[in-house]
Enzyme design. Structure first.
Site, short mmCIF file in Angstrom:
data_model
loop_
_atom_site.label_atom_id
_atom_site.label_comp_id
_atom_site.label_asym_id
_atom_site.label_seq_id
_atom_site.Cartn_x
_atom_site.Cartn_y
_atom_site.Cartn_z
N LYS A 136 9.70 10.25 47.57
CA LYS A 136 9.04 8.94 47.69
C LYS A 136 10.07 7.82 47.56
O LYS A 136 10.05 6.85 48.33
CB LYS A 136 7.95 8.78 46.62
CG LYS A 136 6.69 9.57 46.94
CD LYS A 136 5.74 9.68 45.76
CE LYS A 136 4.59 10.63 46.11
NZ LYS A 136 3.77 11.01 44.96
N GLN A 183 2.98 9.40 38.78
CA GLN A 183 2.91 10.75 39.35
C GLN A 183 2.02 11.63 38.47
O GLN A 183 2.22 11.73 37.26
CB GLN A 183 4.33 11.35 39.45
CG GLN A 183 4.38 12.70 40.11
CD GLN A 183 4.01 12.67 41.59
OE1 GLN A 183 4.45 11.81 42.35
NE2 GLN A 183 3.17 13.62 42.00
N ASP A 220 -1.84 4.12 45.39
CA ASP A 220 -2.37 5.48 45.48
C ASP A 220 -3.88 5.48 45.73
O ASP A 220 -4.44 6.49 46.14
CB ASP A 220 -2.11 6.20 44.15
CG ASP A 220 -1.32 7.48 44.32
OD1 ASP A 220 -1.08 7.87 45.48
OD2 ASP A 220 -0.97 8.10 43.30
#
Ligand code: NAP
Length: 289
Positions: free
Chosen positions: A54, A98, A121
Site C-alpha cells: 500500500k 490494518q 477503507d
C-alpha cells in the site's frame, strides 16, 4: 461458450494511472500532495506485506505515505491517541488501520474512532450508513473494485439479477448495497441459504465472497452470466478463488484468481484517498475517477 476473462490487473493499472494524473492536479491546486496514513500493529507477516505494498502504491501515485508501525502489545489508549492525531493532521487525507488487530485491542472502537471523512477503507459505521442511504461517503475498496469491473464489462446493470454469496461487513453487505444502488435485483446468500446452486442459477451477476476453493460449479451458472470471484484460498496448487475455473465454459465473463479482483483493492484505496484530498481541498475531480 468460453467466458471472457476479465483482466483486473490491467483495469487496476489504468485506474492507478488516472488517480496518479488527478493526484498531480490536486497537488498543484492545494499546494500539497494527497496524504495516506497506514497503521500497522504487531508483526503479522501477511499484514506487513499488505502495508508495504500500500505504501509503495501510494508513492507511485504521487501521494504522501505515512507509515506507523507499533508494537503488538500497544495499549488501546495509545493507539486511540495516534488515531486522534491523524484525524487532526491536515497533511493526512486517508487513514487505514490494518486489520486484524491483536486480540487485546477493541477493533470496533478503533474503527469508530477514525474520522469518517478520512476513513478511506469505508469500514466506519457512518460510511456504512451513508452507503445504505445513498449519501456520499467512502465505500469499502474490494466491493467498489468489483462494481467498477462489472460496469466495465456490462455497462448499465439496471434490472439485472445479482446474487452475492457472503454477507461480511467488508465485502458481501457493501457489495449488495452497491448493486441495489445500480438497480439490480439483489439476493444475498450465506451459509444458511437453502439450495445455493438454484439461487445462483437465476443470476445474471454472481459475486462470490466466501473463502471456499472452487465452490461455485459450472452447473450452478446461468449461461452467459458474469462471475466476480473475490475469494482468495491458499491451496497446494497455489492461490485459487471461490469459483471453479471450469465455469468459464458456461459464463459470459469472469474474473481470474489471481489477477481479477485482487489488484483492484489497492487501486480503489488510492482512488478513495484522492477523493478525500479533493473534497477537503475543494477540488472538483473528473467523474471517471
Ligand atoms: P468472511 O467474513 O469469512 O465471510 C464469508 C461469508 O461466506 C459469510 O457470510 C459466510 O456465511 C459465507 N459462507 C461460508 N460458507 C458458506 C457456504 N457453504 N455457502 C454460502 N455461504 C457461505 O469473509 P470475507 O472477509 O467476506 O472474505 C471472503 C473471501 O474474499 C475470502 O476468501 C477473502 O480472503 C477474500 N477477500 C479478498 C479480498 C481481495 O481480493 N482484495 C478482500 C477481502 C476478502 P455466514 O455469514 O452465514 O457465516
Amino acid at each position: 461458450m468460453t467466458a471472457r476473462i476479465i483482466d483486473g490487473k490491467a483495469f487496476a493499472a489504468g485506474l492507478r494511472a488516472r488517480v496518479g494524473a488527478a493526484a498531480a492536479e490536486v497537488t498543484a491546486e492545494c499546494g500539497r500532495k494527497p496524504g495516506f496514513a497506514v497503521v500497522l500493529v504487531g508483526e503479522d507477516p501477511a499484514s506487513a506485506v499488505y502495508v508495504r505494498s500500500k505504501g509503495k502504491a501510494t508513492l507511485a501515485a504521487g501521494m504522501e505515505s505515512f507509515e506507523h508501525r507499533l508494537p503488538a502489545d500497544i495499549a488501546q489508549g495509545t493507539l486511540e491517541a495516534l488515531v486522534d492525531r491523524l484525524n487532526a493532521d491536515p497533511a493526512v487525507d486517508g487513514i487505514l488501520v490494518q486489520l486484524p488487530l491483536p486480540k487485546h485491542l477493541d477493533e470496533s472502537a478503533i474503527i469508530t474512532r477514525i474520522d469518517p471523512d478520512k476513513d478511506v477503507d469505508g469500514f466506519h459505521p457512518v460510511n456504512a450508513g451513508r452507503l445504505a442511504t445513498g449519501l456520499a461517503g467512502f465505500v469499502p475498496c474490494t466491493p467498489y473494485g468489483c462494481l467498477l469491473l462489472l460496469r466495465d464489462v456490462l455497462g448499465d446493470l439496471s434490472g439485472l439479477d445479482a446474487v452475492v454469496i457472503g454477507r461480511s461487513n467488508i465485502v458481501g453487505k457493501p457489495m449488495a448495497q452497491l448493486l441495489i444502488a445500480e438497480s439490480c435485483t439483489v439476493t444475498v446468500a450465506h451459509s444458511r441459504t437453502r439450495d445455493l446452486p438454484e439461487v445462483v442459477r437465476r443470476a445474471d451477476i454472481v459475486v462470490a465472497a466466501v473463502g471456499r476453493a472452487g465452490m461455485v460449479k459450472p452447473d450452478w451458472v446461468k449461461p452467459g452470466a458474469t462471475l466476480i470471484d473475490v475469494g482468495i484460498n491458499r491451496t497446494e496448487a497455489g492461490l485459487v478463488g471461490d469459483v471453479d475455473p471450469a465455469c468459464a465454459e458456461v459464463a459470459g465473463a469472469m474474473t481470474p484468481v489471481p489477477g481479477g479482483v485482487g489488484p483492484m483493492t489497492i487501486a480503489v484505496l488510492l482512488r478513495n484517498t484522492l477523493v478525500s484530498a479533493a473534497r477537503r481541498g475543494g477540488v472538483t475531480l473528473d467523474a471517471a475517477i
